[in-house]
Design an enzyme around this catalytic site. Sequence first.
Site, PDB file in Angstrom:
ATOM      1  CB  CYS A 106      -8.304 -12.255   0.451  1.00  0.00           C
ATOM      2  SG  CYS A 106      -8.336 -13.812   1.332  1.00  0.00           S
ATOM      3  CG  ASP A 107      -7.954  -7.192  -3.809  1.00  0.00           C
ATOM      4  OD1 ASP A 107      -6.993  -6.728  -3.173  1.00  0.00           O
ATOM      5  OD2 ASP A 107      -8.728  -6.488  -4.475  1.00  0.00           O
ATOM      6  CD  GLN A 108     -14.639  -6.014   0.360  1.00  0.00           C
ATOM      7  OE1 GLN A 108     -14.156  -5.133   1.044  1.00  0.00           O
ATOM      8  NE2 GLN A 108     -15.634  -6.787   0.771  1.00  0.00           N
TER       9      GLN A 108
END
Length: 199
Positions: A75-77
């Site tokens: 995941c990344d934001q």
Amino acid sequence: MPNELVLASGSSIRAQLLRDAQVPFIVAPAKIDESSIRAGMEAEDAIPRDIADTLAEMKARKASGKAPGRLVLGCDQVLAVDRKVLGKPDTPQELREQLELLRNRKHQLLSAAVLYKDGEPKWRHVSTARLTMRDFSDGFLDDYIARNWDSVRHCVGGYKLEEEGVRLFARIEGDYFTILGLPLLELLNYLAISGEIES
């Protein structure tokens, strides 16, 4: 799930979201040089969506190599204002500069999730939320940073919507889970359709 999902992230909020949704998982954070990768992609004029997706994929791929036969979630934001990408603030002063930039403006949060298994991508999704900060006073900004620095120092944008950070905003458009850093509904739908969780 036949095997627990491997969460390639040290994010406590992502772990809490999966736990609350009753998805069995283990945590095995993947270490990558996010700053260098992001800087390199920005230098090549990559769009924020691609930066978030690439970082999530690199984490999933790296962790997948250590988890044979397991489904691995990377995941990344990314926070984007216009085409500028903001990272996590390193100091209270940097947090102040970021919030001054975002004040009275709209920005986007892009949350990417990628699933890998045995070194191969199986699914990916990037969700976008659009948030508009209100025109808060300098006094409120100073007090907010003093009260919240320890809590928000590891957060993209320097706020937590689930805490006092909600007071920074005038308008929010988009999925709550996207804002927290995980496109949870899309992930759960994929896991159900693929038979990884009961549906």
